[in-house]
Design an enzyme around this catalytic site. Structure first.
Site, PDB file in Angstrom:
ATOM      1  N   ASP A  55      29.565  35.233  -0.012  1.00  0.00           N
ATOM      2  CA  ASP A  55      30.842  34.743  -0.447  1.00  0.00           C
ATOM      3  C   ASP A  55      31.132  33.259  -0.152  1.00  0.00           C
ATOM      4  O   ASP A  55      32.329  32.955  -0.685  1.00  0.00           O
ATOM      5  CB  ASP A  55      32.078  35.803   0.120  1.00  0.00           C
ATOM      6  CG  ASP A  55      32.117  35.739   1.577  1.00  0.00           C
ATOM      7  OD1 ASP A  55      31.346  34.894   2.128  1.00  0.00           O
ATOM      8  OD2 ASP A  55      33.037  36.185   2.099  1.00  0.00           O
ATOM      9  N   SER A  56      30.261  32.753   0.452  1.00  0.00           N
ATOM     10  CA  SER A  56      30.483  31.183   0.419  1.00  0.00           C
ATOM     11  C   SER A  56      30.424  30.658  -0.960  1.00  0.00           C
ATOM     12  O   SER A  56      30.711  29.395  -1.058  1.00  0.00           O
ATOM     13  CB  SER A  56      29.128  30.583   1.190  1.00  0.00           C
ATOM     14  OG  SER A  56      27.979  31.205   1.021  1.00  0.00           O
ATOM     15  N   ASP A  94      27.117  40.158  -0.285  1.00  0.00           N
ATOM     16  CA  ASP A  94      28.508  39.880   0.787  1.00  0.00           C
ATOM     17  C   ASP A  94      29.681  40.818   0.440  1.00  0.00           C
ATOM     18  O   ASP A  94      30.006  40.408  -0.817  1.00  0.00           O
ATOM     19  CB  ASP A  94      28.729  38.565   0.827  1.00  0.00           C
ATOM     20  CG  ASP A  94      29.066  38.041   2.291  1.00  0.00           C
ATOM     21  OD1 ASP A  94      28.822  38.812   3.131  1.00  0.00           O
ATOM     22  OD2 ASP A  94      28.938  36.789   2.447  1.00  0.00           O
ATOM     23  N   LYS A 124      26.730  43.292   3.237  1.00  0.00           N
ATOM     24  CA  LYS A 124      26.967  42.506   4.461  1.00  0.00           C
ATOM     25  C   LYS A 124      28.298  42.507   4.499  1.00  0.00           C
ATOM     26  O   LYS A 124      29.146  42.329   3.605  1.00  0.00           O
ATOM     27  CB  LYS A 124      26.434  41.118   4.729  1.00  0.00           C
ATOM     28  CG  LYS A 124      27.013  40.185   6.038  1.00  0.00           C
ATOM     29  CD  LYS A 124      26.213  38.926   6.064  1.00  0.00           C
ATOM     30  CE  LYS A 124      26.745  37.804   5.263  1.00  0.00           C
ATOM     31  NZ  LYS A 124      28.079  37.459   5.603  1.00  0.00           N
ATOM     32  N   GLU A 126      31.604  41.227   7.503  1.00  0.00           N
ATOM     33  CA  GLU A 126      32.115  40.535   8.682  1.00  0.00           C
ATOM     34  C   GLU A 126      32.931  41.313   9.543  1.00  0.00           C
ATOM     35  O   GLU A 126      33.570  42.184   9.500  1.00  0.00           O
ATOM     36  CB  GLU A 126      33.007  39.433   8.192  1.00  0.00           C
ATOM     37  CG  GLU A 126      32.207  38.325   7.293  1.00  0.00           C
ATOM     38  CD  GLU A 126      32.925  37.120   7.054  1.00  0.00           C
ATOM     39  OE1 GLU A 126      34.247  36.987   7.560  1.00  0.00           O
ATOM     40  OE2 GLU A 126      32.350  36.317   6.281  1.00  0.00           O
ATOM     41  N   GLU A 194      26.712  33.843  13.445  1.00  0.00           N
ATOM     42  CA  GLU A 194      27.124  32.331  13.088  1.00  0.00           C
ATOM     43  C   GLU A 194      28.109  31.616  14.298  1.00  0.00           C
ATOM     44  O   GLU A 194      29.023  31.990  14.639  1.00  0.00           O
ATOM     45  CB  GLU A 194      27.998  32.442  11.997  1.00  0.00           C
ATOM     46  CG  GLU A 194      28.516  31.205  11.222  1.00  0.00           C
ATOM     47  CD  GLU A 194      28.985  31.260   9.928  1.00  0.00           C
ATOM     48  OE1 GLU A 194      28.990  32.177   9.074  1.00  0.00           O
ATOM     49  OE2 GLU A 194      29.330  30.261   9.354  1.00  0.00           O
TER      50      GLU A 194
HETATM   51  O1  KIV Z   1      28.754  33.660   2.735  1.00  0.00           O
HETATM   52  C1  KIV Z   1      27.608  33.257   3.405  1.00  0.00           C
HETATM   53  O2  KIV Z   1      26.993  32.317   3.028  1.00  0.00           O
HETATM   54  C2  KIV Z   1      27.384  33.558   4.619  1.00  0.00           C
HETATM   55  C3  KIV Z   1      26.343  32.771   5.415  1.00  0.00           C
HETATM   56  C4  KIV Z   1      26.864  31.633   6.098  1.00  0.00           C
HETATM   57  C5  KIV Z   1      25.727  33.764   6.379  1.00  0.00           C
HETATM   58  O3  KIV Z   1      27.974  34.591   5.029  1.00  0.00           O
END
Ligand code: KIV
Length: 295
Positions: A55-56, A94, A124, A126, A194
């Protein structure tokens, strides 16, 4: 436009057993983020093990100030494009902010969309508090592999005091270690660590059995991940402490576009080699058709 999919993909398709085997024999796992077809192709051709559609992308691709704004549909669009570009790496999607926190049912429903609509291999999420652990357990019980993410969790960066290292005192570190163990207990097959002190990462790695992927967590983790735009130097501004830039693509892109603009303005592009030709007789016929129509 060139199609890089014509390159031969590698033969090995990485699933969880292959990832666990690499971990078991001590081979470092390589994860990189990707958000579209070309970034996915680059990751595949470079031979990475795991591609994370992070989600970055809210920040790196969509230009938001944080990751919280990205929607499920935007993430699914990224995931679908990445799916078309990779064959060998394992693909993790994510779960975006707000798509899993409300209830276990909401989390399972969102996770299914990532698998069924976008072809992700795993999702994934968080956090390692009671909510995240419950959601991870529910998704795993629904049959979907889950990667946990502890330490600096950008979706809740505001609560954590910004984008800064976490677990820097003994109490916070001990809570993080308990949380990592709880995520493992909930069935997560892998954890992202992280922005935590290396010593805390080492203590996590010593205590858990699943592979760990670090980003700003030192060398002890089973693998490393970097954000595509950070590692290739596409982003502007100051990098986080843990980033190493392996290329300066922003500069390369800027130079390419500057040269294009200069040549267009100087009438140096296009040249005859870029032109489509018409049979001169056809051109003459066309001119006489136009003349007769215009008379
Ligand atoms: O969203 C993302 O890119 C991440 C990484 C920094 C692990 O969660």
């Amino acid at each position: 436009m060139a199609n890089i999919m014509s390159e031969k993909p590698t033969d090995v398709i990485l699933g969880i057993p292959e990832i666990i085997e690499k971990y078991r024999i001590g081979e470092k796992l390589v994860m990189v983020t990707a958000y579209d077809y070309p970034s996915a192709r680059a990751a595949e051709l470079a031979g990475v093990d795991i591609v994370l559609v992070g989600d970055s992308g809210a920040m790196t691709v969509l230009g938001h100030e944080s990751t919280t704004m990205i929607t499920i549909d935007e993430m699914l669009m990224f995931c679908k494009a990445v799916r078309r570009g990779i064959r060998s790496p394992f693909m993790v999607g994510d779960l975006p902010y707000g798509s899993y926190e409300v209830s276990d049912e909401q989390a399972v429903q969102t996770a299914f969309r990532f698998i069924k609509e976008a072809g992700c291999d795993a999702v994934k999420l968080e956090g390692c508090g009671p909510m995240s652990i419950s959601r991870a357990r529910a998704i795993v019980q629904a049959g979907i592999p889950v990667v946990g993410h502890v330490g600096l969790t950008p979706q809740t960066a505001v609560t954590l005091g910004g984008y800064r290292a976490q677990a820097k005192n003994a109490e916070a570190a001990s809570l993080l270690i308990q949380g990592a163990l709880a995520l493992q207990g909930a069935g997560c097959f892998c954890l992202v660590l992280e922005a935590i002190p290396s010593v805390v990462a080492e203590l996590v790695v010593e205590r858990i059995e699943v592979p760990t992927i670090g980003i700003g967590a030192g060398p002890a983790t089973s693998g490393q991940v970097l954000v595509f735009h950070d590692l290739l130097g596409i982003g502007e501004g100051r990098d986080a402490k843990f980033v190493r830039r392996y290329a300066d693509l922003l500069e390369a892109m800027k130079c390419g576009i500057t040269d294009f603009a200069k040549e267009v303005r100087n009438r140096e592009y296009p040249t005859t080699e870029h032109e489509y030709k018409m049979d001169p007789q056809e051109a003459d016929t066309l001119r006489s058709i136009l003349r007769s129509e215009e008379d």
